[in-house]
Design a protein around this motif. Structure first.
Motif, PDB file in Angstrom:
ATOM      1  N   VAL A 436       0.843  -1.192   0.000  1.00  0.00           N
ATOM      2  CA  VAL A 436       0.000   0.000   0.000  1.00  0.00           C
ATOM      3  C   VAL A 436       0.877   1.239   0.000  1.00  0.00           C
ATOM      4  CG1 VAL A 436      -1.970  -1.086   1.177  1.00  0.00           C
ATOM      5  CG2 VAL A 436      -0.154   0.000   2.523  1.00  0.00           C
ATOM      6  N   THR A 437       0.284   2.342  -0.421  1.00  0.00           N
ATOM      7  CA  THR A 437       0.946   3.641  -0.386  1.00  0.00           C
ATOM      8  C   THR A 437       0.363   4.483   0.748  1.00  0.00           C
ATOM      9  OG1 THR A 437      -0.649   4.669  -1.867  1.00  0.00           O
ATOM     10  CG2 THR A 437       1.237   3.554  -2.889  1.00  0.00           C
ATOM     11  N   GLY A 438       1.002   5.611   0.990  1.00  0.00           N
ATOM     12  CA  GLY A 438       0.447   6.542   1.963  1.00  0.00           C
ATOM     13  C   GLY A 438      -0.933   7.017   1.569  1.00  0.00           C
ATOM     14  N   ALA A 439      -1.177   7.202   0.275  1.00  0.00           N
ATOM     15  CA  ALA A 439      -2.511   7.608  -0.197  1.00  0.00           C
ATOM     16  C   ALA A 439      -3.532   6.513   0.089  1.00  0.00           C
ATOM     17  CB  ALA A 439      -2.459   7.919  -1.691  1.00  0.00           C
ATOM     18  N   ASP A 440      -3.124   5.236  -0.094  1.00  0.00           N
ATOM     19  CA  ASP A 440      -4.026   4.124   0.222  1.00  0.00           C
ATOM     20  C   ASP A 440      -4.398   4.138   1.701  1.00  0.00           C
ATOM     21  OD1 ASP A 440      -3.947   3.134  -2.387  1.00  0.00           O
ATOM     22  OD2 ASP A 440      -2.237   1.820  -1.967  1.00  0.00           O
ATOM     23  N   LEU A 441      -3.419   4.372   2.554  1.00  0.00           N
ATOM     24  CA  LEU A 441      -3.685   4.371   3.990  1.00  0.00           C
ATOM     25  C   LEU A 441      -4.662   5.475   4.363  1.00  0.00           C
ATOM     26  CD1 LEU A 441      -0.085   3.771   5.382  1.00  0.00           C
ATOM     27  CD2 LEU A 441      -1.949   2.108   5.228  1.00  0.00           C
ATOM     28  N   ARG A 442      -4.503   6.625   3.755  1.00  0.00           N
ATOM     29  CA  ARG A 442      -5.422   7.730   4.046  1.00  0.00           C
ATOM     30  C   ARG A 442      -6.843   7.358   3.595  1.00  0.00           C
ATOM     31  NH1 ARG A 442      -3.794  12.609   5.419  1.00  0.00           N
ATOM     32  NH2 ARG A 442      -1.710  12.182   4.589  1.00  0.00           N
ATOM     33  N   GLY A 443      -6.946   6.775   2.414  1.00  0.00           N
ATOM     34  CA  GLY A 443      -8.259   6.343   1.927  1.00  0.00           C
ATOM     35  C   GLY A 443      -8.863   5.262   2.797  1.00  0.00           C
ATOM     36  N   TRP A 444      -8.022   4.362   3.304  1.00  0.00           N
ATOM     37  CA  TRP A 444      -8.489   3.288   4.196  1.00  0.00           C
ATOM     38  C   TRP A 444      -9.111   3.886   5.457  1.00  0.00           C
ATOM     39  CZ3 TRP A 444      -6.702  -1.748   2.511  1.00  0.00           C
ATOM     40  CH2 TRP A 444      -7.150  -2.817   3.298  1.00  0.00           C
ATOM     41  N   LEU A 445      -8.404   4.824   6.043  1.00  0.00           N
ATOM     42  CA  LEU A 445      -8.886   5.423   7.287  1.00  0.00           C
ATOM     43  C   LEU A 445     -10.090   6.326   7.068  1.00  0.00           C
ATOM     44  CD1 LEU A 445      -5.432   6.208   8.926  1.00  0.00           C
ATOM     45  CD2 LEU A 445      -7.017   4.349   9.507  1.00  0.00           C
TER      46      LEU A 445
END
Length: 624
Positions: A436-445
Motif C-alpha cells: 500500500v501507499t500513503g494515499a491508500d492508507l489515508r483512503g483506508w482510514l
C-alpha cells in the motif's frame, strides 16, 4: 395468531362464497449462526438470548395450534459459534446443526453467504446429511453438481372444512451475488448471479410446474433504495415480482415487521409487507421466529389462490424452555467443543475488551494487530519486501450494534484459553497482506471514519455512530497516529460512494507525516480482499504478498503461545479533533462501565455515564 410484532391482516384477493380454504402457517428462522443452544461460548456460561433449541419449543406450540405448518430456514446456519468451528474441523460430518434441523422437521433451507465460511466441501457434506433441500437459485457451482434452485413440495393439508387436500408449495432460495467476491477462493469454484434476474426466470418455471404458492427464501436484506444490477439487499424488490406470494428475508440481522417505519414506498413495517407481499425477517441467532399465515382459496376445480395473509415476528423470550430433544442431539458436539475451548494457550496481564472500540481504546484490536504484524514480518523474510515497514489493520467484530449490549469482547486478566480467541476474533477469516501507499492508507482510514455521524460544533449530546455502518467496517491501523474531524462530512456513504469530503488529519508514522508516495505492507484479512464493498477500490486486483495464510485466529493463537504471557498497551492510535462546547452520545455494554475512568484518562477526554437505552445499552457522553 399468537401475540408478536406485526400481524395486521392484508387482503390480497377477495374470496367468493363457497370457496374451499386452506390456512398455511409458514414458520421461519434466519441467520442462526450456529446458536443451537442457550449457551454463551465466549463467556462459557448459559444465556437466554435465543437459540435454536428454544425456537424448537416455539415451533411445537405453533404445530399444536395450526393444522398446516411449514418450517423453513433462510441461511447462515453453519457458522457463528465454536460449535460450527468444531463441526468444520471434522469436515462437516455428523453436523450438529443439521442433526437438530432434521429433528425439528425443517422442510427446506436457503443457503447464506456465511454457510461457505469453511469451504464448499464442508457445506456439501452438511447438505448430504440434511433430510430437507438446501436451495440456491442464483448459485452455479463449477465442476460438480449444483445445489437445487427450488423445490416444489407436494403436501397433504386439511382445509378449513376438515377435508383432505394436496398443496404444491414452491420454495426458492437466493443468496447475495457478492458471496464469491467476499472470498477469492470461492470465486474460482462457483458463480453467483443477480437475484432479481434469476427470480424472473425461475419463478415462472415454478408456476408452470404447478406450484400453487411460491415463497422466496431470500438471504438478502430490505433496502429502501431501488436495486441495481447485482444488488445485495433486494428483498423489497422481490415483492414487486409477479408469482411470488411471500418472502422470508435475512442477511442484515434486522427484525421485520417492526414498529419503526422505513421512509420508502412499498415497505410497510407495521403490516409486514414488501410491495404488498407478506414478509418476515426474524432477527438472528434465534432471537425471533417469523410467522406468515397464508389463507388460500379454491372454487371448484380451479387452482389455489392466495386470499389473505398476515406476517409477524415472535420474540424468543428468555423464559422459553429449550426443547429437550434438541439439547440431546447437540450435547455430544457441545461437550467436545467446551473441552477444546478450555485448552490453555497463554496469559494476559490486562483485561481485553472492545467496549470502547469506537472511541479509540480497544485492547482486543491491539492484540489482533500485534499478531498479524508478527506473522507478516516473519513471512516476508528472505523476500524482496523484507525490511519494508509492516502495518496491520483490524476491526472490532463484537462491538454491540444489532448484537445487543452483551455483544462485546470481554476477557478477564489471567489465563487465556482457546475459547477466548473466539471472543477476540469471531470469524474464520484468513490473514493476508497488501502493498500500500500513503494515499491508500489515508483512503483506508477515511472509509473507517465514515462510521461516525457529522457533528455540529457547539451542540450537546449528538449521536456519535451512524447505525448504517457495521463496526466490522471500522479498521484501526496499528503503528499509525491520526485525528478524526467530526465537524466534516463523512468521506464515504454506507454503500461506499465517495462524497469528496475528508476527516483524517495529521496522519503520521513514527512521528513523521505520511506522504502519498510512501510505501508499506499492510496486514489485513481475506474479507478485505473482496472485490466489492467499502474497501474494494483499495484492494481490488492486488494479490496478497504472503502465501495463502492460515486463519487469523490460528495466527493469534500461535503468537500467544510464542509470547506465553502478553502485555497489551492499548494507547489510542487516533483521537477526535477537539470541538469546544460539543458532546456526543455513544452506546456501550454495561459491563464496560467500570473501565470508564481509565478510558477517559487514556483518551484525555471527559466521559460520563448518562443512562441506559431501551435495548439495555449504557449511554456515555463524550465531551469533544
Amino acid at each position: 395468531m399468537p401475540d408478536g410484532t406485526g400481524g395486521v391482516e392484508l387482503s390480497v384477493r377477495p374470496s367468493a362464497d363457497g370457496n374451499e380454504t386452506i390456512v398455511l402457517r409458514v414458520l421461519a428462522t434466519t441467520d442462526m449462526h450456529m446458536k443451537l443452544l442457550p449457551h454463551d461460548y465466549h463467556a462459557d456460561r448459559p444465556c437466554q438470548q435465543g437459540s435454536l433449541a428454544q425456537v424448537a419449543s416455539l415451533v411445537e406450540r405453533h404445530r399444536r395450534m395450526a393444522r398446516n405448518t411449514l418450517l423453513v430456514d433462510n441461511g447462515d446456519f453453519l457458522q457463528g459459534t465454536p460449535l460450527g468451528d468444531h463441526a468444520a474441523r471434522s469436515g462437516g460430518r455428523n453436523h450438529p446443526a443439521i442433526a437438530a434441523m432434521n429433528l425439528m422437521g425443517y422442510d427446506a433451507a436457503a443457503i447464506g453467504n456465511h454457510d461457505f465460511a469453511f469451504g464448499l466441501d464442508v457445506l456439501q457434506s452438511a447438505a448430504r446429511q440434511a433430510r430437507f433441500p438446501l436451495l440456491a437459485a442464483n448459485l452455479r457451482v463449477r465442476g460438480r453438481a449444483d445445489f437445487p434452485r427450488y423445490a416444489i413440495l407436494q403436501r397433504p393439508v386439511v382445509t378449513a372444512s376438515g377435508r383432505p387436500a394436496t398443496l404444491r408449495i414452491g420454495l426458492v432460495g437466493f443468496l447475495p451475488p457478492q458471496t464469491t467476491a467476499w472470498d477469492r477462493d470461492l470465486a474460482g469454484r462457483m458463480d453467483c448471479d443477480d437475484i432479481l434476474a434469476t427470480a424472473r426466470r425461475v419463478v415462472p418455471q415454478m408456476r408452470a410446474e404447478g406450484a400453487d404458492v411460491v415463497i422466496a427464501l431470500a438471504h438478502s436484506g430490505i433496502s429502501p433504495h431501488p436495486a441495481g444490477p447485482g444488488a445485495e439487499n433486494v428483498a423489497a424488490d422481490l415483492g414487486a415480482l409477479d408469482g411470488i406470494d411471500a418472502i422470508v428475508a435475512g442477511h442484515t440481522h434486522e427484525v421485520f415487521p417492526r414498529k419503526t417505519p422505513v421512509p420508502a414506498e412499498g415497505i410497510d413495517t407495521a403490516r409486514g409487507t414488501l410491495r404488498g407481499k407478506p414478509a418476515v425477517m426474524p432477527g438472528f441467532g434465534g432471537s425471533h421466529l417469523g410467522v406468515i399465515e397464508l389463507s388460500l382459496t379454491r372454487k371448484g376445480a380451479s387452482g389455489w389462490r392466495l386470499d389473505r395473509a398476515t406476517a409477524q415476528c415472535e420474540p424468543v423470550g428468555p423464559h422459553l424452555p429449550p426443547a429437550p430433544a434438541v439439547l440431546r442431539a447437540v450435547a455430544p458436539s457441545h461437550r467436545l467443543t467446551l473441552s477444546h475451548l478450555g485448552t490453555r494457550i497463554s496469559s494476559s496481564e490486562q483485561r481485553i475488551s472492545s467496549y470502547f472500540a469506537l472511541v479509540g481504546v480497544d485492547p482486543a484490536l491491539t492484540l489482533v494487530n500485534m499478531a498479524q504484524r508478527w506473522f507478516v514480518r516473519k513471512s516476508l523474510r528472505g523476500t524482496a519486501l523484507e525490511g519494508m515497514p509492516v502495518l496491520s489493520a483490524a476491526a472490532p467484530f463484537r462491538a454491540g450494534g444489532r448484537g445487543g449490549p452483551l455483544h462485546y469482547t470481554d476477557v478477564a486478566p489471567g489465563p487465556l484459553r482457546l475459547g477466548n480467541l473466539t471472543d477476540i476474533y469471531s470469524f474464520p477469516n484468513r490473514i493476508c497482506a497488501l502493498p500500500v501507499t500513503g494515499a491508500d492508507l489515508r483512503g483506508w482510514l477515511e472509509r473507517s471514519a465514515s462510521l461516525f455521524n457529522r457533528i455540529q460544533p457547539g451542540r450537546p449530546d449528538q449521536p456519535l455512530a451512524d447505525p448504517r455502518f457495521p463496526a466490522y467496517q471500522f479498521d484501526v491501523i496499528e503503528d499509525l497516529h491520526w485525528r478524526v474531524d467530526l465537524s466534516q462530512r463523512a468521506g464515504f456513504s454506507a454503500d461506499g460512494t465517495a462524497t469528496g469530503s475528508s476527516r483524517i488529519r495529521d496522519l503520521t508514522w513514527r512521528g513523521r507525516p505520511i506522504r502519498d508516495s510512501d510505501r508499506f505492507v499492510l496486514a489485513t484479512n481475506s474479507y478485505r480482499l473482496a472485490e466489492c464493498g467499502l474497501f474494494a477500490p483499495l484492494t481490488a486486483g492486488k494479490p496478497s504478498v504472503v502465501p495463502p495464510g492460515p486463519q487469523t485466529r490460528d495466527v493469534i493463537r500461535n503468537y500467544l503461545r510464542q509470547r506465553r504471557r502478553v502485555s497489551i498497551d492499548a494507547a489510542p492510535s487516533w483521537r477526535f479533533v477537539s470541538l469546544p462546547g460539543t458532546s456526543v452520545i455513544f452506546e456501550t455494554g454495561p459491563g464496560g462501565l467500570p473501565l470508564l475512568p481509565r478510558v477517559a484518562a487514556r483518551t484525555n477526554r471527559r466521559m460520563d455515564h448518562v443512562g441506559e437505552s431501551d435495548r439495555g445499552f449504557a449511554l456515555v457522553r463524550l465531551h469533544l
